[in-house]
Design a protein around this motif. Structure first.
Motif, PDB file in Angstrom:
ATOM      1  N   GLU A 110      18.455  76.935  56.065  1.00 29.03           N
ATOM      2  CA  GLU A 110      19.693  76.984  56.848  1.00 29.03           C
ATOM      3  C   GLU A 110      19.671  75.952  57.978  1.00 29.03           C
ATOM      4  N   ARG A 111      18.512  75.799  58.626  1.00 27.25           N
ATOM      5  CA  ARG A 111      18.381  74.810  59.696  1.00 27.25           C
ATOM      6  C   ARG A 111      18.554  73.396  59.140  1.00 27.25           C
ATOM      7  N   LEU A 112      17.998  73.156  57.973  1.00 27.38           N
ATOM      8  CA  LEU A 112      18.143  71.847  57.323  1.00 27.38           C
ATOM      9  C   LEU A 112      19.608  71.543  57.049  1.00 27.38           C
ATOM     10  N   LYS A 113      20.336  72.521  56.530  1.00 24.89           N
ATOM     11  CA  LYS A 113      21.772  72.327  56.268  1.00 24.89           C
ATOM     12  C   LYS A 113      22.519  72.023  57.563  1.00 24.89           C
ATOM     13  N   ALA A 114      22.185  72.757  58.618  1.00 26.32           N
ATOM     14  CA  ALA A 114      22.865  72.550  59.904  1.00 26.32           C
ATOM     15  C   ALA A 114      22.586  71.158  60.457  1.00 26.32           C
ATOM     16  N   TRP A 115      21.328  70.729  60.392  1.00 21.99           N
ATOM     17  CA  TRP A 115      20.989  69.403  60.915  1.00 21.99           C
ATOM     18  C   TRP A 115      21.598  68.282  60.070  1.00 21.99           C
ATOM     19  N   LYS A 116      21.653  68.470  58.759  1.00 19.34           N
ATOM     20  CA  LYS A 116      22.275  67.454  57.906  1.00 19.34           C
ATOM     21  C   LYS A 116      23.774  67.369  58.171  1.00 19.34           C
ATOM     22  N   LYS A 117      24.416  68.521  58.338  1.00 20.74           N
ATOM     23  CA  LYS A 117      25.842  68.525  58.668  1.00 20.74           C
ATOM     24  C   LYS A 117      26.066  67.820  60.005  1.00 20.74           C
ATOM     25  N   TYR A 118      25.223  68.134  60.973  1.00 23.34           N
ATOM     26  CA  TYR A 118      25.309  67.483  62.291  1.00 23.34           C
ATOM     27  C   TYR A 118      25.161  65.968  62.153  1.00 23.34           C
ATOM     28  N   ARG A 119      24.195  65.537  61.346  1.00 25.43           N
ATOM     29  CA  ARG A 119      23.979  64.097  61.151  1.00 25.43           C
ATOM     30  C   ARG A 119      25.193  63.435  60.515  1.00 25.43           C
ATOM     31  N   ILE A 120      25.804  64.089  59.550  1.00 28.44           N
ATOM     32  CA  ILE A 120      27.019  63.539  58.918  1.00 28.44           C
ATOM     33  C   ILE A 120      28.128  63.401  59.957  1.00 28.44           C
ATOM     34  N   LEU A 121      28.308  64.441  60.763  1.00 32.80           N
ATOM     35  CA  LEU A 121      29.343  64.382  61.797  1.00 32.80           C
ATOM     36  C   LEU A 121      29.057  63.273  62.815  1.00 32.80           C
ATOM     37  N   LEU A 122      27.789  63.078  63.146  1.00 34.53           N
ATOM     38  CA  LEU A 122      27.420  61.989  64.065  1.00 34.53           C
ATOM     39  C   LEU A 122      27.758  60.630  63.471  1.00 34.53           C
ATOM     40  N   ILE A 123      27.418  60.451  62.197  1.00 34.18           N
ATOM     41  CA  ILE A 123      27.684  59.176  61.533  1.00 34.18           C
ATOM     42  C   ILE A 123      29.171  58.855  61.564  1.00 34.18           C
ATOM     43  N   ARG A 124      29.988  59.873  61.516  1.00 28.54           N
ATOM     44  CA  ARG A 124      31.441  59.680  61.515  1.00 28.54           C
ATOM     45  C   ARG A 124      32.037  59.445  62.892  1.00 28.54           C
ATOM     46  N   VAL A 125      31.248  59.612  63.940  1.00 27.93           N
ATOM     47  CA  VAL A 125      31.750  59.382  65.302  1.00 27.93           C
ATOM     48  C   VAL A 125      32.083  57.902  65.466  1.00 27.93           C
ATOM     49  N   ASP A 126      33.295  57.635  65.895  1.00 30.36           N
ATOM     50  CA  ASP A 126      33.749  56.266  66.152  1.00 30.36           C
ATOM     51  C   ASP A 126      33.554  55.969  67.633  1.00 30.36           C
ATOM     52  N   VAL A 127      32.527  55.181  67.946  1.00 31.14           N
ATOM     53  CA  VAL A 127      32.225  54.890  69.348  1.00 31.14           C
ATOM     54  C   VAL A 127      33.306  54.040  70.009  1.00 31.14           C
ATOM     55  N   ASN A 128      34.166  53.438  69.220  1.00 29.91           N
ATOM     56  CA  ASN A 128      35.256  52.631  69.778  1.00 29.91           C
ATOM     57  C   ASN A 128      36.310  53.487  70.475  1.00 29.91           C
ATOM     58  N   THR A 129      36.229  54.805  70.294  1.00 29.45           N
ATOM     59  CA  THR A 129      37.197  55.695  70.944  1.00 29.45           C
ATOM     60  C   THR A 129      36.736  56.124  72.342  1.00 29.45           C
ATOM     61  N   VAL A 130      35.606  55.566  72.797  1.00 29.13           N
ATOM     62  CA  VAL A 130      35.102  55.880  74.133  1.00 29.13           C
ATOM     63  C   VAL A 130      36.200  55.611  75.164  1.00 29.13           C
ATOM     64  N   PRO A 131      36.422  56.400  76.143  1.00 33.32           N
ATOM     65  CA  PRO A 131      35.619  57.525  76.615  1.00 33.32           C
ATOM     66  C   PRO A 131      36.062  58.871  76.025  1.00 33.32           C
ATOM     67  N   ASN A 132      36.848  58.855  74.984  1.00 30.53           N
ATOM     68  CA  ASN A 132      37.374  60.102  74.417  1.00 30.53           C
ATOM     69  C   ASN A 132      36.597  60.561  73.194  1.00 30.53           C
ATOM     70  N   ILE A 133      35.307  60.372  73.207  1.00 29.70           N
ATOM     71  CA  ILE A 133      34.472  60.773  72.076  1.00 29.70           C
ATOM     72  C   ILE A 133      34.202  62.271  72.159  1.00 29.70           C
ATOM     73  N   GLU A 134      34.359  62.917  71.033  1.00 27.71           N
ATOM     74  CA  GLU A 134      33.990  64.335  70.938  1.00 27.71           C
ATOM     75  C   GLU A 134      32.717  64.403  70.103  1.00 27.71           C
ATOM     76  N   TRP A 135      31.591  64.536  70.803  1.00 23.45           N
ATOM     77  CA  TRP A 135      30.303  64.594  70.112  1.00 23.45           C
ATOM     78  C   TRP A 135      30.166  65.942  69.403  1.00 23.45           C
ATOM     79  N   PRO A 136      29.625  65.932  68.184  1.00 20.96           N
ATOM     80  CA  PRO A 136      29.399  67.228  67.516  1.00 20.96           C
ATOM     81  C   PRO A 136      28.326  68.028  68.263  1.00 20.96           C
ATOM     82  N   ILE A 137      28.381  69.312  68.102  1.00 18.67           N
ATOM     83  CA  ILE A 137      27.422  70.189  68.780  1.00 18.67           C
ATOM     84  C   ILE A 137      26.125  70.213  67.993  1.00 18.67           C
ATOM     85  N   GLN A 138      25.056  69.953  68.705  1.00 13.75           N
ATOM     86  CA  GLN A 138      23.725  69.905  68.102  1.00 13.75           C
ATOM     87  C   GLN A 138      23.284  71.310  67.693  1.00 13.75           C
TER      88      GLN A 138
END
Length: 141
Positions: A110-138
């Protein structure tokens, strides 16, 4: 006694002038300043929200720290994203090993699934939207 170079925004001790000159690096705009100027602008911490800069008369003064440019904000967000991704990869690796060798507990899976999901969400973060970035919850470690 010290000298101040507005061009370099730096202080140079008069006692080291000959060494700087022998290496051809003594700034051509150096002006002598009293110890009180050195003490205020080099030896002490800057006031909150201020940065040392040079005035038109070649002397140092405290100016407001300029706001970061969009490019600087993007670079900082990209570095933050890289840090989060490195942590996610660090957490995922031993969990993958446990699964691969059929040694994982249900909690580890379950922890592995959660961390992989988190990593996918991080990869999808568009840093060009700064300062309005919504970081996924670790996930919990």
């Amino acid at each position: 006694m010290y000298n101040f170079s507005a061009k370099n925004n730096a202080f140079y001790p008069d006692s080291e002038r000959s060494t700087y000159e022998s290496h051809g690096v003594w700034p051509d705009d150096c002006i002598p300043v009293p110890d009180s100027i050195y003490d205020e602008f080099a030896a002490a911490e800057p006031p909150t929200g201020k940065v040392r800069t040079a005035s038109a008369d070649g002397l140092p003064y405290w100016d407001d720290i300029p706001e970061a440019t969009k490019e600087e904000l993007i670079a900082a967000a990209d570095a933050e994203k890289s840090t989060y991704l490195a942590l996610a990869n660090e957490r995922i690796a031993p969990l993958v090993d446990a699964v691969e060798f059929d040694m994982a507990t249900i909690e580890e899976i379950e922890r592995l699934k959660a961390w992989k999901k988190y990593r996918i969400l991080l990869i999808r973060v568009d840093v060009n939207t700064v300062p309005n970035i919504e970081w996924p919850i670790q996930p919990d470690a």
